[in-house]
Write a protein that holds these residues in place. Structure first.
Motif, PDB file in Angstrom:
ATOM      1  N   GLU A  90     -16.244  -5.588  -6.776  1.00 17.35           N
ATOM      2  CA  GLU A  90     -15.846  -6.042  -8.112  1.00 17.35           C
ATOM      3  C   GLU A  90     -14.810  -7.162  -8.002  1.00 17.35           C
ATOM      4  OE1 GLU A  90     -14.881  -4.218 -12.500  1.00 17.35           O
ATOM      5  OE2 GLU A  90     -14.728  -2.892 -10.752  1.00 17.35           O
ATOM      6  N   LYS A  91     -13.891  -7.021  -7.066  1.00 14.04           N
ATOM      7  CA  LYS A  91     -12.862  -8.054  -6.844  1.00 14.04           C
ATOM      8  C   LYS A  91     -13.498  -9.348  -6.327  1.00 14.04           C
ATOM      9  CE  LYS A  91      -8.553  -9.575  -5.716  1.00 14.04           C
ATOM     10  NZ  LYS A  91      -8.565 -11.014  -5.904  1.00 14.04           N
ATOM     11  N   LEU A  92     -14.462  -9.218  -5.419  1.00 12.18           N
ATOM     12  CA  LEU A  92     -15.153 -10.397  -4.897  1.00 12.18           C
ATOM     13  C   LEU A  92     -15.842 -11.156  -6.024  1.00 12.18           C
ATOM     14  CD1 LEU A  92     -16.214 -12.178  -2.584  1.00 12.18           C
ATOM     15  CD2 LEU A  92     -18.116 -10.564  -2.335  1.00 12.18           C
ATOM     16  N   SER A  93     -16.556 -10.432  -6.862  1.00  8.62           N
ATOM     17  CA  SER A  93     -17.272 -11.111  -7.952  1.00  8.62           C
ATOM     18  C   SER A  93     -16.289 -11.716  -8.954  1.00  8.62           C
ATOM     19  CB  SER A  93     -18.248 -10.153  -8.648  1.00  8.62           C
ATOM     20  OG  SER A  93     -17.567  -9.119  -9.290  1.00  8.62           O
ATOM     21  N   ALA A 110     -24.545  -4.703  -4.821  1.00  5.80           N
ATOM     22  CA  ALA A 110     -23.468  -4.365  -5.771  1.00  5.80           C
ATOM     23  C   ALA A 110     -22.763  -5.630  -6.252  1.00  5.80           C
ATOM     24  CB  ALA A 110     -22.471  -3.417  -5.116  1.00  5.80           C
ATOM     25  N   ALA A 111     -22.458  -6.544  -5.324  1.00  2.00           N
ATOM     26  CA  ALA A 111     -21.780  -7.794  -5.706  1.00  2.00           C
ATOM     27  C   ALA A 111     -22.648  -8.604  -6.669  1.00  2.00           C
ATOM     28  CB  ALA A 111     -21.459  -8.608  -4.460  1.00  2.00           C
ATOM     29  N   ASN A 112     -23.949  -8.673  -6.381  1.00  2.60           N
ATOM     30  CA  ASN A 112     -24.847  -9.415  -7.276  1.00  2.60           C
ATOM     31  C   ASN A 112     -24.888  -8.803  -8.676  1.00  2.60           C
ATOM     32  OD1 ASN A 112     -25.729 -11.560  -5.628  1.00  2.60           O
ATOM     33  ND2 ASN A 112     -27.249 -10.258  -4.621  1.00  2.60           N
ATOM     34  N   ASN A 113     -24.859  -7.477  -8.738  1.00  7.77           N
ATOM     35  CA  ASN A 113     -24.855  -6.820 -10.055  1.00  7.77           C
ATOM     36  C   ASN A 113     -23.596  -7.180 -10.842  1.00  7.77           C
ATOM     37  OD1 ASN A 113     -27.349  -5.602  -9.707  1.00  7.77           O
ATOM     38  ND2 ASN A 113     -26.488  -3.725  -8.851  1.00  7.77           N
ATOM     39  N   GLY A 149     -21.011 -10.411 -14.983  1.00 11.71           N
ATOM     40  CA  GLY A 149     -19.876 -11.280 -15.302  1.00 11.71           C
ATOM     41  C   GLY A 149     -20.304 -12.617 -15.864  1.00 11.71           C
ATOM     42  N   CYS A 150     -21.364 -13.192 -15.307  1.00 13.16           N
ATOM     43  CA  CYS A 150     -21.855 -14.497 -15.800  1.00 13.16           C
ATOM     44  C   CYS A 150     -22.336 -14.398 -17.240  1.00 13.16           C
ATOM     45  CB  CYS A 150     -22.991 -15.011 -14.912  1.00 13.16           C
ATOM     46  SG  CYS A 150     -22.442 -15.697 -13.337  1.00 13.16           S
ATOM     47  N   SER A 151     -22.877 -13.246 -17.603  1.00 18.24           N
ATOM     48  CA  SER A 151     -23.403 -13.099 -18.970  1.00 18.24           C
ATOM     49  C   SER A 151     -22.292 -13.167 -20.017  1.00 18.24           C
ATOM     50  CB  SER A 151     -24.186 -11.790 -19.111  1.00 18.24           C
ATOM     51  OG  SER A 151     -23.304 -10.685 -19.005  1.00 18.24           O
ATOM     52  N   VAL A 162     -21.428 -20.746 -17.525  1.00 20.89           N
ATOM     53  CA  VAL A 162     -21.581 -20.227 -16.160  1.00 20.89           C
ATOM     54  C   VAL A 162     -22.824 -19.336 -16.134  1.00 20.89           C
ATOM     55  CG1 VAL A 162     -20.539 -18.843 -14.312  1.00 20.89           C
ATOM     56  CG2 VAL A 162     -19.089 -20.294 -15.762  1.00 20.89           C
ATOM     57  N   HIS A 163     -23.710 -19.607 -15.189  1.00 23.15           N
ATOM     58  CA  HIS A 163     -25.004 -18.915 -15.145  1.00 23.15           C
ATOM     59  C   HIS A 163     -25.239 -18.308 -13.769  1.00 23.15           C
ATOM     60  CE1 HIS A 163     -25.875 -21.102 -18.884  1.00 23.15           C
ATOM     61  NE2 HIS A 163     -25.308 -22.123 -18.261  1.00 23.15           N
ATOM     62  N   PHE A 164     -25.908 -17.156 -13.758  1.00 26.11           N
ATOM     63  CA  PHE A 164     -26.273 -16.495 -12.505  1.00 26.11           C
ATOM     64  C   PHE A 164     -27.706 -16.873 -12.166  1.00 26.11           C
ATOM     65  CE2 PHE A 164     -27.881 -12.728 -10.151  1.00 26.11           C
ATOM     66  CZ  PHE A 164     -26.974 -12.726  -9.099  1.00 26.11           C
ATOM     67  N   TRP A 165     -27.952 -17.219 -10.887  1.00 23.79           N
ATOM     68  CA  TRP A 165     -29.296 -17.642 -10.498  1.00 23.79           C
ATOM     69  C   TRP A 165     -29.884 -16.703  -9.444  1.00 23.79           C
ATOM     70  CZ3 TRP A 165     -32.912 -20.417 -12.518  1.00 23.79           C
ATOM     71  CH2 TRP A 165     -34.038 -20.749 -11.750  1.00 23.79           C
ATOM     72  N   HIS A 166     -31.069 -16.151  -9.755  1.00 22.15           N
ATOM     73  CA  HIS A 166     -31.801 -15.291  -8.821  1.00 22.15           C
ATOM     74  C   HIS A 166     -32.582 -16.161  -7.839  1.00 22.15           C
ATOM     75  CE1 HIS A 166     -31.351 -11.370 -10.860  1.00 22.15           C
ATOM     76  NE2 HIS A 166     -31.308 -12.085 -11.967  1.00 22.15           N
TER      77      HIS A 166
END
Length: 197
Positions: free
Chosen positions: A87-90, A132-135, A140-142, A147-151
């Motif tokens: 969670e801290k990393l993200s 977990a980090a990706n989740n 967070g991006c939402s 800022v957008h998350f890309w798969h």
């Protein structure tokens, strides 16, 4: 909204990150059909800002723009997985993305999905932490404007995209021919799609 092409400046795109991005640069340099992500150079100017081993904590000081981009794509975090709570990393990655968007007034910031490694090349729980980090990053991006998350598609059914070191993407040998099924080309195509998207 209609524009004459004369009114539209070239869209400036900076791809930022660690060795995945450095290697992407070498791949693009290897073949003229890959340069500039094969985007029309009248409309797009793509450049890379990368260093192998780059960590999230180094990123803010590492980013130096002569000319401010319109779009930033960030691939960062894999080198930090074993040192952070997820969670801290993200949160730290997203704070940099927010800084680029709000503090530096970059209209679009894209955060790339973190990719897995061979467990023998890292730790047995590395890939669980990546998920977990990706989740956390996606959630967070939402909540962030601009800022957008890309798969990255094509990297999740197995680990065959990794090269002999268990960490980096397989890249076609030299001299490079464009092998559209190669993992590096999939990564190239994924980032190109993110920019066009």
């Amino acid at each position: 909204m209609d524009h004459n092409m004369d009114d539209v400046k070239r869209l400036s795109v900076c791809i930022i990150g660690h060795s995945f991005v450095s290697r992407l640069q070498r791949y693009m340099d290897s073949n003229s059909s890959l340069m500039n992500l094969n985007l029309d150079s009248d409309n797009f100017n793509v450049w890379v800002c990368a260093r192998g081993g780059l960590r999230v904590s180094q990123l803010k000081d590492f980013i130096k723009f002569k000319n401010k981009p319109h779009v930033c794509f960030i691939q960062i975090g894999e080198n930090d997985i074993l040192r952070y709570e997820m969670e801290k990393l993200s949160t730290d990655i997203l704070s940099i993305a927010s800084y680029l968007h709000e503090g530096m007034d970059i209209p679009v910031v894209i955060v790339g999905q973190l990719l897995r490694r061979q467990p023998w090349a890292s730790s047995s729980d590395f890939n669980a932490k990546i998920v977990a980090a990706n989740n956390f990053l996606k959630a967070g991006c939402s909540d962030l404007e601009g800022v957008h998350f890309w798969h990255h598609r094509g990297f999740w059914s197995d680990l065959n995209f990794l090269c002999y070191d268990g960490v980096h993407l397989q890249c076609p040998g030299s001299p490079v021919h464009v092998v559209s099924s190669s993992p590096m080309h999939r990564y190239w195509r994924s980032i190109r799609s993110a920019i066009l998207h």
